[in-house]
Design a protein around this motif. Structure first.
Motif, PDB file in Angstrom:
ATOM      1  N   LYS A   3       0.835  -1.194   0.000  1.00 25.91           N
ATOM      2  CA  LYS A   3       0.000   0.000   0.000  1.00 25.91           C
ATOM      3  C   LYS A   3       0.873   1.248   0.000  1.00 25.91           C
ATOM      4  N   LEU A   4       0.487   2.229  -0.836  1.00 25.93           N
ATOM      5  CA  LEU A   4       1.245   3.475  -0.932  1.00 25.93           C
ATOM      6  C   LEU A   4       1.009   4.314   0.313  1.00 25.93           C
ATOM      7  N   GLN A   5       2.086   4.703   0.971  1.00 31.57           N
ATOM      8  CA  GLN A   5       2.001   5.543   2.163  1.00 31.57           C
ATOM      9  C   GLN A   5       2.485   6.954   1.822  1.00 31.57           C
ATOM     10  N   LEU A   6       1.671   7.950   2.159  1.00 32.89           N
ATOM     11  CA  LEU A   6       2.008   9.339   1.880  1.00 32.89           C
ATOM     12  C   LEU A   6       2.463  10.025   3.157  1.00 32.89           C
ATOM     13  N   VAL A   7       3.480  10.864   3.017  1.00 38.95           N
ATOM     14  CA  VAL A   7       4.037  11.603   4.153  1.00 38.95           C
ATOM     15  C   VAL A   7       3.968  13.086   3.831  1.00 38.95           C
ATOM     16  N   THR A   8       3.572  13.890   4.818  1.00 38.39           N
ATOM     17  CA  THR A   8       3.481  15.344   4.612  1.00 38.39           C
ATOM     18  C   THR A   8       4.876  15.948   4.548  1.00 38.39           C
ATOM     19  N   LEU A   9       5.149  16.610   3.464  1.00 36.06           N
ATOM     20  CA  LEU A   9       6.445  17.274   3.277  1.00 36.06           C
ATOM     21  C   LEU A   9       6.415  18.683   3.847  1.00 36.06           C
ATOM     22  N   ILE A  10       5.414  19.464   3.460  1.00 34.11           N
ATOM     23  CA  ILE A  10       5.242  20.815   4.005  1.00 34.11           C
ATOM     24  C   ILE A  10       3.748  21.087   4.154  1.00 34.11           C
ATOM     25  N   SER A  11       3.417  22.066   4.962  1.00 32.46           N
ATOM     26  CA  SER A  11       2.043  22.565   5.056  1.00 32.46           C
ATOM     27  C   SER A  11       2.096  24.081   5.038  1.00 32.46           C
ATOM     28  N   SER A  12       1.094  24.689   4.443  1.00 28.78           N
ATOM     29  CA  SER A  12       1.071  26.143   4.309  1.00 28.78           C
ATOM     30  C   SER A  12      -0.371  26.615   4.279  1.00 28.78           C
ATOM     31  N   ASN A  13      -0.603  27.821   4.767  1.00 30.52           N
ATOM     32  CA  ASN A  13      -1.929  28.415   4.690  1.00 30.52           C
ATOM     33  C   ASN A  13      -2.207  29.020   3.325  1.00 30.52           C
ATOM     34  N   ILE A  14      -1.188  29.013   2.452  1.00 27.38           N
ATOM     35  CA  ILE A  14      -1.322  29.566   1.107  1.00 27.38           C
ATOM     36  C   ILE A  14      -1.199  28.422   0.110  1.00 27.38           C
ATOM     37  N   PRO A  15      -2.288  28.018  -0.542  1.00 25.97           N
ATOM     38  CA  PRO A  15      -2.246  26.869  -1.461  1.00 25.97           C
ATOM     39  C   PRO A  15      -1.220  27.022  -2.573  1.00 25.97           C
ATOM     40  N   VAL A  53      -2.853  23.763   4.016  1.00 25.63           N
ATOM     41  CA  VAL A  53      -2.762  22.903   2.834  1.00 25.63           C
ATOM     42  C   VAL A  53      -1.510  22.051   2.967  1.00 25.63           C
ATOM     43  N   LYS A  54      -1.630  20.772   2.664  1.00 26.88           N
ATOM     44  CA  LYS A  54      -0.509  19.858   2.870  1.00 26.88           C
ATOM     45  C   LYS A  54      -0.014  19.317   1.537  1.00 26.88           C
ATOM     46  N   LEU A  55       1.284  19.341   1.370  1.00 27.75           N
ATOM     47  CA  LEU A  55       1.915  18.719   0.209  1.00 27.75           C
ATOM     48  C   LEU A  55       2.515  17.398   0.666  1.00 27.75           C
ATOM     49  N   LYS A  56       2.008  16.300   0.108  1.00 23.50           N
ATOM     50  CA  LYS A  56       2.451  14.976   0.534  1.00 23.50           C
ATOM     51  C   LYS A  56       3.166  14.255  -0.599  1.00 23.50           C
ATOM     52  N   VAL A  57       4.115  13.434  -0.213  1.00 22.78           N
ATOM     53  CA  VAL A  57       4.874  12.627  -1.169  1.00 22.78           C
ATOM     54  C   VAL A  57       4.913  11.192  -0.668  1.00 22.78           C
ATOM     55  N   PRO A  58       5.143  10.220  -1.540  1.00 25.37           N
ATOM     56  CA  PRO A  58       5.280   8.823  -1.090  1.00 25.37           C
ATOM     57  C   PRO A  58       6.426   8.674  -0.103  1.00 25.37           C
ATOM     58  N   SER A  59       6.265   7.800   0.847  1.00 27.65           N
ATOM     59  CA  SER A  59       7.264   7.650   1.910  1.00 27.65           C
ATOM     60  C   SER A  59       8.641   7.279   1.359  1.00 27.65           C
ATOM     61  N   HIS A  60       8.682   6.488   0.281  1.00 35.68           N
ATOM     62  CA  HIS A  60       9.978   6.083  -0.255  1.00 35.68           C
ATOM     63  C   HIS A  60      10.668   7.221  -1.026  1.00 35.68           C
ATOM     64  N   GLN A  61       9.926   8.336  -1.314  1.00 38.04           N
ATOM     65  CA  GLN A  61      10.526   9.483  -1.990  1.00 38.04           C
ATOM     66  C   GLN A  61      10.713  10.673  -1.052  1.00 38.04           C
ATOM     67  N   PHE A  62      10.352  10.473   0.213  1.00 32.72           N
ATOM     68  CA  PHE A  62      10.398  11.582   1.170  1.00 32.72           C
ATOM     69  C   PHE A  62      11.827  12.108   1.345  1.00 32.72           C
ATOM     70  N   GLU A  63      12.799  11.225   1.441  1.00 28.55           N
ATOM     71  CA  GLU A  63      14.191  11.649   1.644  1.00 28.55           C
ATOM     72  C   GLU A  63      14.688  12.481   0.469  1.00 28.55           C
TER      73      GLU A  63
END
Length: 249
Positions: A3-15, A53-63
């Motif tokens: 299963k694809l796991q998503l991790v939050t990279l950054i969050s911002s109040n400005i989309p 607003v959250k920008l998420k990436v797959p856990s294996h690409q987070f690094e």
């Protein structure tokens, strides 16, 4: 299939912040997903409640995504071989565009130069490039001299012909004319300002005093907003650099 796991990279109040970074990461092959964007657009004051607003990436690409983000914060771009300073790449093109705007400004202040291109001096552009600007300015002058012509015959013709567009008579100049005019006008107004402030981070003069982006929201702002039970007027004015995003006093 895992299963694809998503991790939050950054969050911002400005989309828009997330979308800008999303485009940059996707050019590097990183899969990106934007969450909670619609609720922030529809109800901006609920942005803090939902965590922005959250920008998420797959856990294996987070690094890899984190490494790219770190390079951007340092003002750098990188590939598999070497790291580049963004300012070193963009500054030459910025200087070139400024020289183009300077020549256009000189010609518009003294249209006689259109017939005397040899008198136009440039420390950065060659003669062929200056000649190309002169030809473009001749076209600009022709567009500037155009006037609206709409007589009674045109009026009655358009009145009874419902398939035609009367507004075409009002569009006597293309949109490119107005964009070019605004660029040169902004260049002139910027350079007429004698109180230019240089950014201490990147040495750019593309700065402006106002509500600096990173200092709009702070503890004092939140406390005052809670006391009056409504968003308090923006505070914390600072100088903001539009070249590197640095805020300073």
């Amino acid at each position: 299939m895992p299963k694809l796991q998503l991790v939050t990279l950054i969050s911002s109040n400005i989309p828009v912040d997330c979308h800008i970074l999303k485009g940059r990461l996707e050019t590097e092959g990183i899969d990106c997903f934007v969450f909670d964007e619609n609720i922030v657009w529809v109800h901006p004051f609920r942005a803090v409640a939902v965590g922005g607003v959250k920008l998420k990436v797959p856990s294996h690409q987070f690094e890899s995504a984190t490494a790219i983000l770190a390079h951007l914060k340092k003002g750098c771009l990188s590939d598999k071989k070497v790291e580049y300073k963004i300012s070193e790449i963009l500054n030459p093109e910025y200087e070139r565009q400024q020289e183009v705007l300077r020549i256009k400004s000189v010609i518009r202040n003294n249209p006689v130069l259109l017939d005397k291109p040899a008198e136009i001096e440039s420390w950065l552009l060659n003669a062929a490039e200056v000649a190309e600007i002169v030809e473009a300015e001749k076209e600009f002058q022709l567009l500037a001299s155009k006037k609206l012509h709409f007589n009674w015959n045109d009026f009655f013709y358009e009145l009874f012909d419902f398939d035609r567009d009367v507004f075409k008579y009002l569009r006597i100049r293309p949109v490119e004319y107005y964009l070019d005019k605004e660029l040169v006008d902004r260049y002139n107004s910027h350079h007429d300002n004698e109180s230019e402030v240089i950014c201490p981070n990147c040495k750019s003069d593309n700065t402006k005093y106002g509500f600096a982006i990173d200092y709009k929201w702070d503890v004092l702002y939140l406390v005052l907003s809670l006391l009056v039970t409504t968003p308090f007027p923006l505070i914390r004015k600072k100088w903001h650099c539009f070249n590197c995003g640095h805020n300073f006093k």
